[in-house]
Design a protein around this motif. Sequence first.
Motif, PDB file in Angstrom:
ATOM      1  N   VAL A  48       0.987  -1.158  -0.037  1.00  0.00           N
ATOM      2  CA  VAL A  48      -0.055  -0.064   0.030  1.00  0.00           C
ATOM      3  C   VAL A  48       0.817   1.299   0.000  1.00  0.00           C
ATOM      4  O   VAL A  48       0.553   2.391  -0.774  1.00  0.00           O
ATOM      5  CB  VAL A  48      -1.170   0.031   1.198  1.00  0.00           C
ATOM      6  N   SER A  49       1.835   1.309   0.843  1.00  0.00           N
ATOM      7  CA  SER A  49       2.754   2.269   0.910  1.00  0.00           C
ATOM      8  C   SER A  49       3.448   2.743  -0.482  1.00  0.00           C
ATOM      9  O   SER A  49       3.789   3.723  -1.000  1.00  0.00           O
ATOM     10  CB  SER A  49       3.799   1.936   2.074  1.00  0.00           C
ATOM     11  N   THR A  50       3.971   1.711  -1.230  1.00  0.00           N
ATOM     12  CA  THR A  50       4.561   1.777  -2.504  1.00  0.00           C
ATOM     13  C   THR A  50       3.593   2.330  -3.414  1.00  0.00           C
ATOM     14  O   THR A  50       4.127   3.268  -4.098  1.00  0.00           O
ATOM     15  CB  THR A  50       5.036   0.366  -3.009  1.00  0.00           C
ATOM     16  N   GLU A  51       2.249   1.697  -3.444  1.00  0.00           N
ATOM     17  CA  GLU A  51       1.305   2.397  -4.289  1.00  0.00           C
ATOM     18  C   GLU A  51       1.166   3.757  -3.970  1.00  0.00           C
ATOM     19  O   GLU A  51       0.943   4.644  -5.041  1.00  0.00           O
ATOM     20  CB  GLU A  51       0.000   1.458  -4.269  1.00  0.00           C
ATOM     21  N   VAL A  52       0.850   4.148  -3.015  1.00  0.00           N
ATOM     22  CA  VAL A  52       0.483   5.587  -2.600  1.00  0.00           C
ATOM     23  C   VAL A  52       1.802   6.414  -2.772  1.00  0.00           C
ATOM     24  O   VAL A  52       1.555   7.620  -3.510  1.00  0.00           O
ATOM     25  CB  VAL A  52      -0.156   5.781  -1.075  1.00  0.00           C
ATOM     26  N   SER A  53       2.751   6.153  -2.568  1.00  0.00           N
ATOM     27  CA  SER A  53       4.208   6.779  -2.898  1.00  0.00           C
ATOM     28  C   SER A  53       4.328   6.917  -4.274  1.00  0.00           C
ATOM     29  O   SER A  53       4.688   8.073  -4.741  1.00  0.00           O
ATOM     30  CB  SER A  53       5.352   6.045  -2.377  1.00  0.00           C
ATOM     31  N   PHE A  54       3.803   6.061  -5.150  1.00  0.00           N
ATOM     32  CA  PHE A  54       3.836   6.116  -6.578  1.00  0.00           C
ATOM     33  C   PHE A  54       2.969   7.259  -6.985  1.00  0.00           C
ATOM     34  O   PHE A  54       3.247   8.113  -7.872  1.00  0.00           O
ATOM     35  CB  PHE A  54       3.523   4.904  -7.242  1.00  0.00           C
ATOM     36  N   TYR A  55       1.669   7.251  -6.405  1.00  0.00           N
ATOM     37  CA  TYR A  55       0.846   8.210  -6.928  1.00  0.00           C
ATOM     38  C   TYR A  55       1.175   9.584  -6.501  1.00  0.00           C
ATOM     39  O   TYR A  55       1.256  10.557  -7.280  1.00  0.00           O
ATOM     40  CB  TYR A  55      -0.559   8.012  -6.273  1.00  0.00           C
ATOM     41  N   ARG A  56       1.905   9.827  -5.429  1.00  0.00           N
ATOM     42  CA  ARG A  56       2.544  11.085  -4.915  1.00  0.00           C
ATOM     43  C   ARG A  56       3.544  11.436  -6.108  1.00  0.00           C
ATOM     44  O   ARG A  56       3.625  12.794  -6.576  1.00  0.00           O
ATOM     45  CB  ARG A  56       3.151  11.051  -3.621  1.00  0.00           C
ATOM     46  N   GLY A  57       4.339  10.584  -6.244  1.00  0.00           N
ATOM     47  CA  GLY A  57       5.560  10.772  -6.972  1.00  0.00           C
ATOM     48  C   GLY A  57       5.082  11.272  -8.485  1.00  0.00           C
ATOM     49  O   GLY A  57       5.431  12.242  -9.114  1.00  0.00           O
ATOM     50  N   PHE A  58       4.058  10.569  -8.877  1.00  0.00           N
ATOM     51  CA  PHE A  58       3.638  10.519 -10.441  1.00  0.00           C
ATOM     52  C   PHE A  58       2.723  12.019 -10.263  1.00  0.00           C
ATOM     53  O   PHE A  58       3.082  12.995 -11.347  1.00  0.00           O
ATOM     54  CB  PHE A  58       2.485   9.681 -10.563  1.00  0.00           C
ATOM     55  N   ALA A  59       2.279  12.628  -9.445  1.00  0.00           N
ATOM     56  CA  ALA A  59       1.374  13.705  -9.298  1.00  0.00           C
ATOM     57  C   ALA A  59       2.232  14.984  -9.073  1.00  0.00           C
ATOM     58  O   ALA A  59       2.138  16.092  -9.838  1.00  0.00           O
ATOM     59  CB  ALA A  59       0.352  13.818  -8.174  1.00  0.00           C
TER      60      ALA A  59
END
Length: 137
Positions: A48-59
């Motif tokens: 979950v942390s990896t996924e949410v961190s990806f979204y943050r970096g993407f945005a």
Amino acid sequence: MNSEDLFDHIFMSENRYQGNGYRDGFEEGTRQGMLDGQKHGASHGAKVSTEVSFYRGFALTWKCLLQDTANAKSRKQVKAVESLIGLVEQFGYDNAMSTSLLDEIQKIRTKFRQVCSLLSVPTDFHDYVNGSSGMSF
């Protein structure tokens, strides 16, 4: 020890051993269950942390890329990207027992798909993680 006590001792030994075995098995099962639960929780939390961190970096990356554009479409894209950043920053990392955790991650995923649609980029998070989207660093 008299003969009756000896007989009772022998006769009740099966019950005593069964009780001891049950208690020992229950304690071992509880200990092993806790270890397995911790392992599963750490694994799931990391995903979950990896996924949410990806979204943050993407945005954040897209916000930087779009910040100097001035047309109406870009303003709408920036607004959606900022909304995604806001959802990610409000995500409750510190309370794994929260009942709203699944709702929060679902809102982030939905906003991510909306942003990807506005930006005309693929929406599959796993494509980005596995490197199959054509992006390289």
